[in-house]
Design a protein around this motif. Structure first.
Motif, PDB file in Angstrom:
ATOM      1  N   SER A  62       0.834  -1.213   0.000  1.00 19.51           N
ATOM      2  CA  SER A  62       0.000   0.000   0.000  1.00 19.51           C
ATOM      3  C   SER A  62       0.862   1.255   0.000  1.00 19.51           C
ATOM      4  CB  SER A  62      -0.929   0.005   1.219  1.00 19.51           C
ATOM      5  OG  SER A  62      -1.842  -1.069   1.158  1.00 19.51           O
ATOM      6  N   PHE A  63       1.936   1.244   0.796  1.00 22.12           N
ATOM      7  CA  PHE A  63       2.834   2.404   0.862  1.00 22.12           C
ATOM      8  C   PHE A  63       3.429   2.708  -0.511  1.00 22.12           C
ATOM      9  CE2 PHE A  63       7.105   4.166   1.272  1.00 22.12           C
ATOM     10  CZ  PHE A  63       6.854   5.315   2.019  1.00 22.12           C
ATOM     11  N   VAL A  64       3.922   1.686  -1.193  1.00 24.20           N
ATOM     12  CA  VAL A  64       4.515   1.876  -2.522  1.00 24.20           C
ATOM     13  C   VAL A  64       3.452   2.354  -3.515  1.00 24.20           C
ATOM     14  CG1 VAL A  64       5.588   0.706  -4.483  1.00 24.20           C
ATOM     15  CG2 VAL A  64       6.367   0.216  -2.161  1.00 24.20           C
ATOM     16  N   GLY A  65       2.287   1.723  -3.492  1.00 20.87           N
ATOM     17  CA  GLY A  65       1.232   2.095  -4.422  1.00 20.87           C
ATOM     18  C   GLY A  65       0.770   3.529  -4.238  1.00 20.87           C
ATOM     19  N   ILE A  66       0.545   3.944  -2.992  1.00 24.35           N
ATOM     20  CA  ILE A  66       0.091   5.306  -2.708  1.00 24.35           C
ATOM     21  C   ILE A  66       1.175   6.325  -3.060  1.00 24.35           C
ATOM     22  CG2 ILE A  66      -0.578   6.890  -0.857  1.00 24.35           C
ATOM     23  CD1 ILE A  66      -1.986   4.495   0.474  1.00 24.35           C
ATOM     24  N   ALA A  67       2.435   5.984  -2.789  1.00 21.55           N
ATOM     25  CA  ALA A  67       3.546   6.881  -3.127  1.00 21.55           C
ATOM     26  C   ALA A  67       3.601   7.132  -4.634  1.00 21.55           C
ATOM     27  CB  ALA A  67       4.865   6.290  -2.636  1.00 21.55           C
ATOM     28  N   VAL A  68       3.419   6.083  -5.424  1.00 23.20           N
ATOM     29  CA  VAL A  68       3.430   6.225  -6.880  1.00 23.20           C
ATOM     30  C   VAL A  68       2.279   7.113  -7.342  1.00 23.20           C
ATOM     31  CG1 VAL A  68       3.107   5.002  -9.070  1.00 23.20           C
ATOM     32  CG2 VAL A  68       4.619   4.054  -7.320  1.00 23.20           C
ATOM     33  N   ILE A 172       1.404  -7.376  -6.780  1.00 21.15           N
ATOM     34  CA  ILE A 172       0.027  -7.365  -7.290  1.00 21.15           C
ATOM     35  C   ILE A 172      -0.790  -6.313  -6.552  1.00 21.15           C
ATOM     36  CG2 ILE A 172      -2.139  -8.678  -7.382  1.00 21.15           C
ATOM     37  CD1 ILE A 172      -0.489 -11.184  -7.943  1.00 21.15           C
ATOM     38  N   TRP A 173      -0.651  -6.267  -5.218  1.00 21.72           N
ATOM     39  CA  TRP A 173      -1.418  -5.316  -4.418  1.00 21.72           C
ATOM     40  C   TRP A 173      -0.983  -3.877  -4.713  1.00 21.72           C
ATOM     41  CZ3 TRP A 173      -5.822  -4.978  -2.096  1.00 21.72           C
ATOM     42  CH2 TRP A 173      -6.058  -3.934  -1.193  1.00 21.72           C
ATOM     43  N   ALA A 174       0.331  -3.642  -4.817  1.00 19.37           N
ATOM     44  CA  ALA A 174       0.830  -2.298  -5.115  1.00 19.37           C
ATOM     45  C   ALA A 174       0.327  -1.837  -6.484  1.00 19.37           C
ATOM     46  CB  ALA A 174       2.353  -2.278  -5.071  1.00 19.37           C
ATOM     47  N   HIS A 175       0.401  -2.725  -7.461  1.00 18.63           N
ATOM     48  CA  HIS A 175      -0.085  -2.431  -8.816  1.00 18.63           C
ATOM     49  C   HIS A 175      -1.584  -2.147  -8.787  1.00 18.63           C
ATOM     50  CE1 HIS A 175       0.477  -3.557 -13.344  1.00 18.63           C
ATOM     51  NE2 HIS A 175      -0.421  -2.592 -13.195  1.00 18.63           N
ATOM     52  N   PHE A 176      -2.323  -2.932  -8.016  1.00 17.39           N
ATOM     53  CA  PHE A 176      -3.769  -2.727  -7.883  1.00 17.39           C
ATOM     54  C   PHE A 176      -4.078  -1.357  -7.290  1.00 17.39           C
ATOM     55  CE2 PHE A 176      -7.347  -2.812  -4.882  1.00 17.39           C
ATOM     56  CZ  PHE A 176      -8.403  -2.988  -5.771  1.00 17.39           C
ATOM     57  N   LEU A 181      -6.766   3.620  -7.800  1.00 17.64           N
ATOM     58  CA  LEU A 181      -6.847   5.016  -7.351  1.00 17.64           C
ATOM     59  C   LEU A 181      -6.841   5.981  -8.538  1.00 17.64           C
ATOM     60  CD1 LEU A 181      -4.577   5.110  -4.156  1.00 17.64           C
ATOM     61  CD2 LEU A 181      -7.073   4.966  -4.310  1.00 17.64           C
ATOM     62  N   LEU A 182      -5.992   5.742  -9.526  1.00 17.00           N
ATOM     63  CA  LEU A 182      -5.948   6.627 -10.685  1.00 17.00           C
ATOM     64  C   LEU A 182      -7.211   6.494 -11.532  1.00 17.00           C
ATOM     65  CD1 LEU A 182      -2.199   6.285 -11.757  1.00 17.00           C
ATOM     66  CD2 LEU A 182      -3.301   8.185 -10.562  1.00 17.00           C
TER      67      LEU A 182
END
Length: 208
Positions: A62-68, A172-176, A181-182
């Motif tokens: 989640s941290f990586v995904g939100i940061a991106v 998979i979760w980070a990519h999701f 979100l976008l």
């Protein structure tokens, strides 16, 4: 040449674009399964890549995904619009979808692409090969230098995340998180345009 795909997208209906997405994801999945069959010694070896670690998946991922997503939002705000324009594909794909449909699409895309590019290709051929192929498959970015750099960096980031954790479920979760979100942002902006009278077409709560 560089506007060819954008013109094709404009001529496609929402249903045709959606069907194109489903077909491409099915092909990615079939390629992943066939490659996995030949490259892994057995399905048990592949299943070792999927570890149900809540802390790794939902905290690190989640941290990586939100940061991106935050970085992407900053780029959208301060970078000239034409540099971030993908030909309207993402807008046409997500702006009229229901929230549930967006979540389902994001889960499908993230699962299939991470299975192929990280789980199979990167595991056996390395992060460089996986990232280059990942960028090439996003062909609409090849004539947009900023988008191309972004997708390559994203692929390397997910690749290093996979190498660090050794857990495909984390990527998979980070990519999701990134995709959902976008996509929800695109949907929200479309609804706002309708509310402001900028779009004449009535918003349908149900998918077309």
């Amino acid at each position: 040449m560089k506007n060819k795909q954008a013109e094709m997208v404009k001529r496609m209906s929402d249903k045709e674009l959606l069907n194109h997405l489903y077909v491409s994801q099915l092909l990615f999945f079939l390629v992943a399964v066939v490659l996995a069959f030949f490259l892994f010694e057995g399905w048990n070896e592949f299943l070792l890549l999927l570890e149900w670690d809540i802390q790794e998946i939902f905290i690190i991922g989640s941290f990586v995904g939100i940061a991106v997503v935050l970085i992407d939002l900053i780029l959208m705000k301060y970078v000239p619009r034409h540099l971030m324009d993908d030909g309207g594909i993402n807008e046409k794909m997500f702006q009229k979808r229901s929230v549930i449909h967006i979540v389902g699409l994001a889960l499908l895309i993230s699962s299939v692409e991470e299975l192929l590019f990280r789980g199979v290709i990167q595991t056996h051929f390395g992060i460089w090969i996986a990232s280059i192929i990942f960028a090439i498959m996003h062909i609409r970015y090849l004539h947009k230098w900023l988008l191309l750099i972004s997708v390559i960096l994203l692929s390397f980031l997910l690749g290093y995340l996979y190498e660090w954790t050794g857990n495909l479920l984390v990527t998979i979760w980070a990519h999701f998180i990134i995709d959902v979100l976008l996509a929800l942002k695109i949907r929200s902006e479309y609804i706002k345009k309708i509310d402001n009278g900028e779009v004449s077409e009535e918003y349908e709560k149900r998918d077309e």
